[in-house]
Design a protein around this motif. Sequence first.
Motif, PDB file in Angstrom:
ATOM      1  N   GLN A  24      -1.559   1.717   8.370  1.00 44.94           N
ATOM      2  CA  GLN A  24      -0.503   0.987   9.047  1.00 44.94           C
ATOM      3  C   GLN A  24      -0.883   0.896  10.516  1.00 44.94           C
ATOM      4  N   GLY A  25      -0.310  -0.049  11.218  1.00 50.93           N
ATOM      5  CA  GLY A  25      -0.695  -0.291  12.601  1.00 50.93           C
ATOM      6  C   GLY A  25      -1.715  -1.416  12.667  1.00 50.93           C
ATOM      7  N   SER A  26      -1.574  -2.283  13.657  1.00 49.18           N
ATOM      8  CA  SER A  26      -2.363  -3.511  13.701  1.00 49.18           C
ATOM      9  C   SER A  26      -3.864  -3.267  13.801  1.00 49.18           C
TER      10      SER A  26
ATOM     11  N   ILE B  45      -9.328  -7.788  -2.976  1.00 52.92           N
ATOM     12  CA  ILE B  45      -8.852  -7.281  -1.689  1.00 52.92           C
ATOM     13  C   ILE B  45      -7.457  -6.681  -1.846  1.00 52.92           C
ATOM     14  N   GLY B  46      -6.619  -7.331  -2.651  1.00 54.92           N
ATOM     15  CA  GLY B  46      -5.275  -6.790  -2.883  1.00 54.92           C
ATOM     16  C   GLY B  46      -5.312  -5.445  -3.573  1.00 54.92           C
ATOM     17  N   HIS B  47      -6.181  -5.305  -4.571  1.00 47.97           N
ATOM     18  CA  HIS B  47      -6.318  -4.025  -5.272  1.00 47.97           C
ATOM     19  C   HIS B  47      -6.784  -2.925  -4.322  1.00 47.97           C
ATOM     20  N   ASP B  48      -7.773  -3.240  -3.499  1.00 48.04           N
ATOM     21  CA  ASP B  48      -8.276  -2.245  -2.550  1.00 48.04           C
ATOM     22  C   ASP B  48      -7.183  -1.828  -1.568  1.00 48.04           C
ATOM     23  N   PHE B  49      -6.361  -2.778  -1.165  1.00 47.22           N
ATOM     24  CA  PHE B  49      -5.302  -2.487  -0.207  1.00 47.22           C
ATOM     25  C   PHE B  49      -4.279  -1.512  -0.778  1.00 47.22           C
TER      26      PHE B  49
ATOM     27  N   ASN C 159       0.830  -1.211   0.000  1.00 47.36           N
ATOM     28  CA  ASN C 159       0.000   0.000   0.000  1.00 47.36           C
ATOM     29  C   ASN C 159       0.862   1.257   0.000  1.00 47.36           C
ATOM     30  N   LYS C 160       0.226   2.420   0.077  1.00 52.14           N
ATOM     31  CA  LYS C 160       0.939   3.692  -0.042  1.00 52.14           C
ATOM     32  C   LYS C 160       1.821   3.979   1.169  1.00 52.14           C
ATOM     33  N   ALA C 161       1.585   3.266   2.268  1.00 58.98           N
ATOM     34  CA  ALA C 161       2.427   3.424   3.461  1.00 58.98           C
ATOM     35  C   ALA C 161       3.590   2.432   3.466  1.00 58.98           C
TER      36      ALA C 161
END
Length: 250
Positions: free
Chosen positions: A65-67, A55-59, A25-27
């Motif tokens: 970030q962070g649990s 789901i991968g595309h959306d991510f 992702n962007k982070a």
Amino acid sequence: MDVTYLTDIGKKRANNQDYVAAFQNKAGVLFAIVADGMGGHLGGDVASEMAVSQIGHDFQLTELQGSQQLSDWLQNELTDENDRIINASSRFADLNGMGTTFVAIMIWHHHYLITNIGDSRGYLWRDQKLTQITEDHSLVNELVKYGKISPEEAKHHPQKNVITRTLGVSKDVQPDFREGEWQDDDLFLLCSDGLTNMVPDDLMTDILQAEVSLKERAQRLIVQANANGGLDNITVLMVQPGTNQAEVQP
């Protein structure tokens, strides 16, 4: 971060219903997924690809970030994807009853979050020891947990392929989440049951301790699964977060 994944049809199946991919992702959070589809000639292929790709595309569009953020987001995504799979299954006769397992890992800084539904597994290789860090959602695992059968009996139980949780079969989505901190020499292994039903832990350990690349170890695991019968599709995904490499090798 070093990531590699391979999938193989095996020796007995007419098609490959496993699907595997890795995203970022962007982070800069890594998100790697293995899904093992089921249901009909086409259904399993479609369900596993839908789950991983959507789901991968959306991510990739997020900056999470962070649990807590990541687990909340993934719970919502899995619920939405479950609805999409059920809707597609009801609209098209050849997809009726399709579903898929799902095991995924997210890695950022020195943290990891692993998620699973079904009997595709996640392992941690640390200090020359292989540890399963997901719990199978299967009938035989429930029988083992409640002392009805032994772990050895579970390996050959006639209902060993009965899964108690999947994506796409029930409206109720119940993923398990487990988080932790990774160490520099850690290696994560995600796989479908086409590997774990064919290759016992001691053989996997022998292969993982070889001083060769991740891709070579993944290839050796698949070769071993086929040598032991190759009764199902085989998918292996390996992540070594502590390396200086920043590459994905499908």
